[in-house]
Write an enzyme that holds these catalytic residues in place. Sequence first.
Site, PDB file in Angstrom:
ATOM      1  N   ASP B 262     -63.592 -19.087 -55.726  1.00  0.00           N
ATOM      2  CA  ASP B 262     -64.746 -18.426 -55.112  1.00  0.00           C
ATOM      3  C   ASP B 262     -65.278 -17.361 -56.049  1.00  0.00           C
ATOM      4  OD1 ASP B 262     -65.408 -16.505 -52.080  1.00  0.00           O
ATOM      5  OD2 ASP B 262     -66.678 -17.863 -53.227  1.00  0.00           O
ATOM      6  N   LYS B 264     -67.826 -15.324 -57.882  1.00  0.00           N
ATOM      7  CA  LYS B 264     -69.235 -14.959 -57.723  1.00  0.00           C
ATOM      8  C   LYS B 264     -69.346 -13.466 -57.960  1.00  0.00           C
ATOM      9  CE  LYS B 264     -68.481 -14.602 -52.784  1.00  0.00           C
ATOM     10  NZ  LYS B 264     -68.830 -14.995 -51.452  1.00  0.00           N
ATOM     11  N   ALA B 266     -70.072 -11.026 -56.208  1.00  0.00           N
ATOM     12  CA  ALA B 266     -69.491 -10.157 -55.192  1.00  0.00           C
ATOM     13  C   ALA B 266     -67.986 -10.019 -55.362  1.00  0.00           C
ATOM     14  CB  ALA B 266     -69.819 -10.698 -53.804  1.00  0.00           C
ATOM     15  N   ASN B 267     -67.369 -10.948 -56.035  1.00  0.00           N
ATOM     16  CA  ASN B 267     -65.920 -10.883 -56.218  1.00  0.00           C
ATOM     17  C   ASN B 267     -65.513 -10.348 -57.569  1.00  0.00           C
ATOM     18  OD1 ASN B 267     -65.413 -11.816 -53.694  1.00  0.00           O
ATOM     19  ND2 ASN B 267     -65.215 -13.958 -54.283  1.00  0.00           N
ATOM     20  N   ASP B 281     -60.601 -10.954 -54.482  1.00  0.00           N
ATOM     21  CA  ASP B 281     -60.821 -11.889 -53.385  1.00  0.00           C
ATOM     22  C   ASP B 281     -60.439 -13.305 -53.755  1.00  0.00           C
ATOM     23  OD1 ASP B 281     -63.465 -12.462 -50.925  1.00  0.00           O
ATOM     24  OD2 ASP B 281     -61.290 -12.591 -50.848  1.00  0.00           O
TER      25      ASP B 281
END
Lengths: 197, 927
Positions: B262, B264, B266-267, B281
């Site tokens: 995952d 991205k 945001a991570n 994350d």
Amino acid sequence: MSAHVTTRLSLLLRIRDSANAEAWTRFVQIYAPVIHRFGIRRGLQDADAADLTQDVLRAVSHSIEKFEYDPETGKFRCWLLTIARYTLCRMHQLRSRQPTASGDSAVQKILEASPAHDPDLISWDNEYTRRTFELAAEHVRSQVEEVTWLAFSKTAIEQQDPARVADELGIKVGTVYVSKSRVLARLQKAVSEIERI
Amino acid sequence: MNNQQKCPPTEHLQALIAGTLAVDDETAVAAHLANCDACQSQIEKIAAPAGFQADVAHWLSDSTDHSDLLSKIIANAEADIHESSRELTMGQPTVSVTGNSLEDSVLSGDSCQKRGYADVEKWLEVDDHPAAVGRLGQFRLTEFIGRGGMGTVFKADDLKLQREVAVKILSPELAANDEACERFLREARAIAALNHDNIVTIHAVGEDAALPYFVMEYVHGHSLQEHLDRRGQLRDSETIRIARHVAKGLAAAHAKGIIHRDIKPANILIQKDSKRAKLTDFGLARAGGDGSLTSAGMLVGTPAFLSPEALEEKEIDERSDLFSLGVTFYRAVTGKLPFEGPTPFATMQRVAKTEFTPPHELVPDVSAELCDIINSLLQRDPNQRIESADKLVGWLKCIRSEAAEHADQELPVILVETSSQIAGDVVAKHSQADARRPLIALASLFVCSLLVYVIFFRDSPSTSKEQGIETAQNASSTHNIDSPSVPEEVPADSEPTRMAATERLLIAEINTQDFGNRKSKGLEVDLPDGGVREPTPPVGTAGPIAGVSSATKASPVSTITPKPIAVTSKPYVVIAEDNGSQSEFDSLRDAILAASSGSTVEIQESGRHTIRRPISLHNIALTVAAKEGVLPTIVADLEDSEEPLIRTDSDLSLRGLVVAAEGDELEEDVDGAQVGALIHVREAMLKCSECRFTAREGSPIAVLENSRSATWIDCELYSVHGVAIHWQPATDGYLVVEQCVVVSRIFVSSPRLPHSANVILTTNAIANDFTFENRDEVIDQSNLAGNKPPRMRLTVDRNLILSNDSLINIEVDEAIPVAELAAGFQWQGNGNTLPVTFLFQNATDDEENSNLEIEGLSDWIKLPSVSEVGSITAESLESLVTESDYDVLLNTPQAFSRIVGALIKARRLPVADLSVEQTLVNAGPGN
């Protein structure tokens, strides 16, 4: 880090302003017991009836945006009854784990019962009215002195003799009449307010 | 005033009740009352209407107390209501960079965010500290950070060790599931074993509290996403630095067999002081060899960042992470996503099928190496990508540029010396720093070019070797100034809202035939004339002059293949149908109004396109579509006008658009809420695909009068408190809604019921109901009498139905015998998640309501049972839904996506189902 589900219409969005919150609180106060009693009358135990109440409340809360809660029209109340029945139906189904009964028999039964004789609907409306009065009574009781209330309830509800009540409560007979009338007036106002919210 | 003998006047009695009578008088009247029957009944009449007292006696005489359970339910409900409304009035919406405020506040769920931890909060221990959210063992949770992966993250104080930490708590609804717990803790332990500078460290794993949790280092700083939200895009040097950090971290994880899955912006957290980037994350991570991948349609990740193989649900390995990294870097460098559609489904299709715009076309002077790296990472075929994170680190090291660095310079000493020698020789006018940058880069490039060649071109056999040699190595260009020279509209505007949608998880079965070999167009790299970029607007730097620079002309490595920079034409192009001729416009409204019948208006640019006056078309069939790869948002800013944005009496087709209305709620029309629609089509066909609509509050999205056919495919329809589609069918009309997300109501109103028309709902997620309304006062009995009475045919197939009440509401103005009414509907339903029920309602206030309920067909989907954590089996789906706990369904992206995915996967629906269209075509126009 968050990943919002954008399709949710949360309860937050549906309760649009505080006035509506008031209304919905009132709704819960009126209808939760009504639904509960409906469940009891349909043979549920207290815990199951409580579940039913919870389910129906939740179901309704998801449709809040469809209705400005307007108890005056019979439409809303009927709709709510339908929800309650449906929810009850599903409860039964799921607990007995049987495949869905074909629509026929259920439809048949309902078709045969005309609204005027639908016992559910009648008692549902009754319960609603009862609940309205109860709520009004709670409200008024909290606003007057206990002795005033008792004077009222003993005479108006329990139909006791005013003179006896006066004796019992240690007040004058005339006061009993005054109390009764005052409480009646408040009650009447409270009931109509509740019905209007 | 008399007492004993004479009855007091009515006013006195009234005053007595009201309490406004003077005390003496009160006593007197009271005394009189005691003995006077007449007055007793009189005062009662005044107090309340006749009969009221009897009612009171009746209703209150046998009231019982509430059971405890009931009281608790009432108390809880009241608390919920007040808490919600309090938060609504007091809560502040999350700051969004720009964006459509209507969408933001309604849809991106910042209110949701505020309550984002409400479910967890219940499980926390109490902490007296005023600032605390709650307590978990030795951790005082102080602030809600966000919701990600499988849990909720809080900032916390470790009271024992006296330090700040972050605590991630498993979501309560998942905590009940053993496998989910297991997986959550496994994630934690796996990451704890990693211990790398570029991965957020995990300190401890907790199984002692009500919910499983783990404790991580608290990173002071912002996520890359937040940086991008604020600034739009980054300098090359920054991107390269962050890329290197992340690649290192990823390499460490991959070395231990852990795939992140995952990745991205945001991570990726960026530490404030050290500017170090850290991956976080890993909530969806999986230690490889752990068993099969997702099943029952469980896609993990965010569509825009997912690799094609992950979307296809093939076996994925570490290289899938590399793809996501490529998307991230692309986003950072260009300010846009390489693949984006108006709906998540459209996004996924683009990942699978379309070519992305090469970065240098969007940012002309981006570093060529960075471009190459991104291109390589974004290869559809994993075999064509950079092989591993390690290799990526190596590559990145070659192209680091000085300006971004801090202490951890690893540039070989020799190169520095070389470049400093050269620097002195070259353009003295340039500032030292500026001059050195490109030259160092150039020098190091020279050194690395061979390496680059080998790595890159070997992996891309489709590229001709000649081309490779000819590839110009251009100097690494950097921005000279801190502020972004980014046009404000483009990325930031739609970014938050688009991200909100694209971050939602969805499933599709992608037609896998078409992947092919994507040839990256980025191999022909421009050599911009300037070695260094000119700041725009010039801020007085002693920078180089744009356009001309002698610094890099003598490039030893290659021959230069100059390529013209893309000409920016006007944003709106009208393509005529007959001869294909094109005309360009500056204004969308002008373009639409100028189009001839049959034309297509193609929008060339993403971002906001505002229309301020309504558009009315007559006899002009029109298509309005977004250019491939572009995501425009059409904003309807019509103020008080009740007119629809587009009103037409001819065929209209919309594709690939986001359409949103701004403005306050309009006053309701006498006839009902039909004002302020976005689209109004009369007696013609409407087709919308891959669009997202947000209507004005209280207004519908589309009003379709006497409609022959209306088709909505892969759209999202939101109308707050209102109707999404108001469909008035023509005889034998068709309404097709497929693969859409419908949040608001669909309203079908017909002049008479029964009415011959067709409604087809297939594989949608529907949160509300369908209402059929008959507005006539007279039922057309003649219709019923015939041999073939007209029927409203309803086909409701494989939908995820999220509304708890009846899906189909039929409202009629008159008490029609229900049996007859029911006969006017031909129902066919299959594989929907809830029993679809009909509710027949009589809309009058008449006591004699004929409400009744008919249960439609209900099928539980027989899903394959799987052993994966959190997968959906027939039983678990049933229990999820029957608990009526829609918060689970609607609040948890994972659960939502799983269910949708399970639905579609179970039927293995091909992406483009032509059968519906075929049916429409065959049916022909009604008569």
